[in-house]
Scaffold this active site. Structure first.
Site, short mmCIF file in Angstrom:
data_model
loop_
_atom_site.label_atom_id
_atom_site.label_comp_id
_atom_site.label_asym_id
_atom_site.label_seq_id
_atom_site.Cartn_x
_atom_site.Cartn_y
_atom_site.Cartn_z
N TRP A 248 36.59 34.49 39.90
CA TRP A 248 36.08 34.52 38.53
C TRP A 248 35.81 33.11 38.02
O TRP A 248 34.80 32.86 37.35
CB TRP A 248 37.03 35.28 37.63
CG TRP A 248 36.64 35.49 36.19
CD1 TRP A 248 37.50 35.61 35.15
CD2 TRP A 248 35.32 35.64 35.61
NE1 TRP A 248 36.82 35.82 33.97
CE2 TRP A 248 35.47 35.84 34.24
CE3 TRP A 248 34.04 35.61 36.15
CZ2 TRP A 248 34.39 36.02 33.36
CZ3 TRP A 248 32.94 35.78 35.29
CH2 TRP A 248 33.12 35.98 33.91
N ARG B 285 42.77 23.74 47.16
CA ARG B 285 42.70 23.41 48.58
C ARG B 285 41.46 22.57 48.89
O ARG B 285 40.36 22.88 48.45
CB ARG B 285 42.70 24.69 49.42
CG ARG B 285 44.03 25.43 49.38
CD ARG B 285 44.02 26.68 50.24
NE ARG B 285 43.23 27.75 49.64
CZ ARG B 285 42.28 28.42 50.28
NH1 ARG B 285 41.98 28.10 51.53
NH2 ARG B 285 41.62 29.38 49.68
N LYS C 223 43.53 37.46 31.79
CA LYS C 223 43.81 38.71 31.10
C LYS C 223 45.22 39.16 31.46
O LYS C 223 45.43 39.89 32.43
CB LYS C 223 42.77 39.76 31.50
CG LYS C 223 41.34 39.37 31.10
CD LYS C 223 40.30 40.36 31.59
CE LYS C 223 38.91 39.94 31.16
NZ LYS C 223 37.87 40.89 31.63
N LYS D 18 43.90 46.76 29.67
CA LYS D 18 42.97 47.51 30.54
C LYS D 18 43.37 47.37 32.01
O LYS D 18 43.10 48.27 32.81
CB LYS D 18 41.54 47.06 30.31
CG LYS D 18 41.24 45.62 30.71
CD LYS D 18 40.70 45.47 32.11
CE LYS D 18 40.60 44.01 32.50
NZ LYS D 18 40.02 43.81 33.83
N ASP E 115 35.33 46.73 28.83
CA ASP E 115 36.14 46.21 29.93
C ASP E 115 36.94 47.32 30.60
O ASP E 115 37.08 47.37 31.83
CB ASP E 115 37.08 45.13 29.39
CG ASP E 115 37.60 44.20 30.47
OD1 ASP E 115 37.18 44.32 31.62
OD2 ASP E 115 38.44 43.33 30.14
N THR F 114 36.66 48.39 34.60
CA THR F 114 37.85 48.27 35.44
C THR F 114 38.25 49.61 36.06
O THR F 114 38.66 49.66 37.21
CB THR F 114 39.02 47.71 34.61
OG1 THR F 114 38.71 46.37 34.24
CG2 THR F 114 40.33 47.72 35.39
N ARG G 182 40.21 44.82 41.08
CA ARG G 182 41.44 44.64 41.87
C ARG G 182 42.53 45.60 41.43
O ARG G 182 43.26 46.15 42.25
CB ARG G 182 41.96 43.20 41.71
CG ARG G 182 40.97 42.13 42.11
CD ARG G 182 41.52 40.76 41.71
NE ARG G 182 40.48 39.74 41.74
CZ ARG G 182 40.64 38.52 41.29
NH1 ARG G 182 41.82 38.16 40.78
NH2 ARG G 182 39.67 37.63 41.34
N ASN G 183 42.65 45.82 40.10
CA ASN G 183 43.71 46.69 39.60
C ASN G 183 43.46 48.14 39.98
O ASN G 183 44.39 48.86 40.39
CB ASN G 183 43.81 46.52 38.08
CG ASN G 183 44.34 45.16 37.68
OD1 ASN G 183 45.52 44.89 37.75
ND2 ASN G 183 43.44 44.26 37.30
#
Length: 339
Positions: free
Chosen positions: A18, A39, A112, A197, A250, A254, A261-262
């Site tokens: 992101w 890195r 978030k 969310k 949002d 999601t 990812r969630n």
């Protein structure tokens, strides 16, 4: 003769998916962007190949984006300092970065989450650690799936700050033909929408993993929005925020996208994977996994009932079987919808 207007400079700390995607947005809007990468191989790849193969493979970055492993170099002279680290690591990272920040930089949160222990929202952590007023802290939130925005697919978002003039400055700095930001002064509501969310996304993912169907998904999204709004009202947020991009927008993205990812994390749990097995196959942070505990703590401090959040905590952190948690959630006493 008038002096040439220098481009807006933005520092983005750090170069995850992101952060990199939003860095590309800022660059496309005309900003000079410096990404800080933890890195050296990530910074080197960005500078030599114009790509971030670890996080956004195949996405070419503009020439006005460069990377460094030196946070002082990134932060020097930045008009906007964009913070994009896992929410539970913000405090420690920002403590190291604060002495390096440009004197009048606006600190922009892409995160978030709600901090464990303190139940602080990310803007509150920034104010606390960097010792800046809330007029120097802004939030970017909304349906912002990084991979789609990096591909320059159309998206809208919210840039929130208690000082509307600062929100308008940030709006101008990230407005592109494919990324449409709207301003908002309700920072509390915008941050709660983004944090909760993730928890509801986990719940919907679990339901999808269990094969519970679209009626269950629609019910969880709607009732999840209801409990988010209840918490927001208790904390002084504008209820209209939750019907906007930072709330419903949002939440829908999601709960419906395989890029979330969630949602993906929850789907694996719903299919029967253990928490540790799910963590092992998840390459990036699913914020709701840790924030569900702090969101529930926040709700209890404000006397707000959040049964879906409580159910997610039970599954993720207390080892409750999803089928048992579902039965408990469905057997709660009947109530009016506006309860």
């Amino acid at each position: 003769m008038s002096k040439p207007v220098r481009p807006v400079k933005a520092a983005v700390l750090s170069a995850g998916s992101w952060g990199t995607a939003f860095g590309r947005v800022l660059a496309d809007a005309g900003c000079e962007v410096v990404l800080w990468a933890r890195r050296a191989e990530v910074a080197g790849a960005i500078n030599s190949t114009r790509t971030n193969p670890d996080y956004l493979p195949g996405v070419e970055l503009p020439e006005n984006v460069r990377a460094t492993t030196d946070p002082a170099e990134a932060a020097a002279g930045a008009d906007f300092t964009v913070l994009s680290v896992p929410s539970q690591t913000l405090r420690a990272n920002l403590a190291q970065w604060t002495p390096l920040l440009a004197p009048d930089t606006v600190l922009v949160s892409l995160m978030k989450g709600v901090e464990l222990g303190t139940t602080m929202r990310m803007s509150e952590v920034i104010e606390d650690v960097a010792k800046v007023g809330r007029d120097r802290v802004a939030v970017v939130t909304g349906p912002n799936l990084a991979r789609e925005i990096a591909a320059r697919m159309p998206a809208a978002s919210v840039v929130a700050c208690t000082d509307e003039s600062v929100a308008r400055r940030l709006q101008a700095a990230c407005h592109t033909p494919y990324f449409r930001p709207y301003t908002n002064t309700d920072v509390v509501g915008c941050e709660l929408g983004g944090a909760v969310k993730n928890v509801i996304g986990l719940a919907v993912g679990i339901a999808d993993g269990m094969g519970l169907g679209d009626n269950a998904k629609g019910s969880l999204i709607t009732r999840g929005l209801a409990e988010t709004t209840r918490l927001g009202l208790a904390m002084g947020a504008d209820p209209l925020t939750f019907s906007g991009l930072a709330g419903l927008g949002d939440l829908v993205a999601t709960c419906s996208s395989p890029l979330s990812r969630n949602h993906t994390f929850g789907t694996n749990l719903g299919k029967g994977m253990t928490l540790q097995e799910t963590i092992a196959v998840t390459k990036q942070t699913a914020e709701g996994v840790k924030s569900c505990e702090s969101v529930l703590d926040l709700a209890r401090r404000h006397g707000v009932d959040m049964p879906i959040t409580e159910t997610v905590v039970g599954i993720v952190h207390e080892g409750k079987a999803p089928v048992v948690a579902l039965k408990e959630l469905m057997s709660r006493s009947a109530k009016p919808e506006r309860h």
